[in-house]
Design a protein around this motif. Sequence first.
Motif, mmCIF file in Angstrom:
data_model
loop_
_atom_site.group_PDB
_atom_site.id
_atom_site.type_symbol
_atom_site.label_atom_id
_atom_site.label_comp_id
_atom_site.label_asym_id
_atom_site.label_seq_id
_atom_site.Cartn_x
_atom_site.Cartn_y
_atom_site.Cartn_z
ATOM 1 N N UNK A 16 0.816 -1.209 0.000
ATOM 2 C CA UNK A 16 0.000 0.000 0.000
ATOM 3 C C UNK A 16 0.849 1.258 0.000
ATOM 4 N N UNK A 17 2.097 1.137 0.454
ATOM 5 C CA UNK A 17 3.029 2.263 0.496
ATOM 6 C C UNK A 17 4.239 2.022 -0.403
ATOM 7 N N UNK A 18 4.706 0.791 -0.427
ATOM 8 C CA UNK A 18 5.945 0.422 -1.119
ATOM 9 C C UNK A 18 5.680 0.164 -2.595
ATOM 10 N N UNK A 19 6.378 0.842 -3.448
ATOM 11 C CA UNK A 19 6.333 0.622 -4.892
ATOM 12 C C UNK A 19 4.942 0.249 -5.397
ATOM 13 N N UNK A 20 3.977 1.165 -5.281
ATOM 14 C CA UNK A 20 2.605 0.834 -5.685
ATOM 15 C C UNK A 20 2.474 0.446 -7.158
ATOM 16 N N UNK A 21 3.412 0.868 -7.998
ATOM 17 C CA UNK A 21 3.364 0.475 -9.413
ATOM 18 C C UNK A 21 3.606 -1.026 -9.590
ATOM 19 N N UNK A 22 4.262 -1.657 -8.615
ATOM 20 C CA UNK A 22 4.498 -3.105 -8.644
ATOM 21 C C UNK A 22 3.494 -3.829 -7.754
ATOM 22 N N UNK A 23 3.285 -3.311 -6.548
ATOM 23 C CA UNK A 23 2.536 -4.037 -5.527
ATOM 24 C C UNK A 23 1.123 -3.515 -5.270
ATOM 25 N N UNK A 24 0.727 -2.430 -5.917
ATOM 26 C CA UNK A 24 -0.608 -1.880 -5.718
ATOM 27 C C UNK A 24 -0.676 -0.932 -4.534
ATOM 28 N N UNK A 25 -1.863 -0.398 -4.297
ATOM 29 C CA UNK A 25 -2.024 0.623 -3.262
ATOM 30 C C UNK A 25 -2.837 0.152 -2.060
ATOM 31 N N UNK A 26 -3.221 -1.119 -2.042
ATOM 32 C CA UNK A 26 -4.008 -1.652 -0.936
ATOM 33 C C UNK A 26 -3.094 -2.275 0.116
ATOM 34 N N UNK A 27 -3.400 -2.036 1.385
ATOM 35 C CA UNK A 27 -2.636 -2.696 2.446
ATOM 36 C C UNK A 27 -3.031 -4.164 2.500
ATOM 37 N N UNK A 28 -2.136 -4.994 3.008
ATOM 38 C CA UNK A 28 -2.477 -6.415 3.094
ATOM 39 C C UNK A 28 -3.568 -6.643 4.128
#
Length: 138
Positions: A16-28
């Motif tokens: 949700x914070x880290x590299x949203x272009x790779x991992x998205x913007x949602x928290x786990x």
Amino acid sequence: MKKLIIINGPNLNLLGKREPEIYGSQTFEDYFENLESKYNDISLEYYQSNIEGELIDKLQEVGFSYDGIILNAAAYTHTSVGIGDAIKGIETPVVEVHISNTFSREEFRHQSYISPNAKGVILGFGLKSYDLAIESFN
């Protein structure tokens, strides 16, 4: 009722914070709430640690009593013989999961110490990779 646990490794607490272009913007945590609602006929648990030994301890703790483990060992996938050995030493089947397609990234991410001991590998489908892993236990 099936009992599954999702175990996430280092830096996945930053989803949700880290590299949203790779991992998205949602928290786990938010995503996990959705999983619990969607799979309310399964007992789902979630564990995350940035520490390799804690991940091994958790695998050993649940590895003889749960129906399945969904493991995203993150960077440890590519470096941890210890986590690979822990999976080899337990009875509970493990599905290796990655949010990104590790084969489309840096060369060092193409090696996995988890895959040879896993029931299966799911990667590259974003957070949906976890849904697919859960489905594999049905």
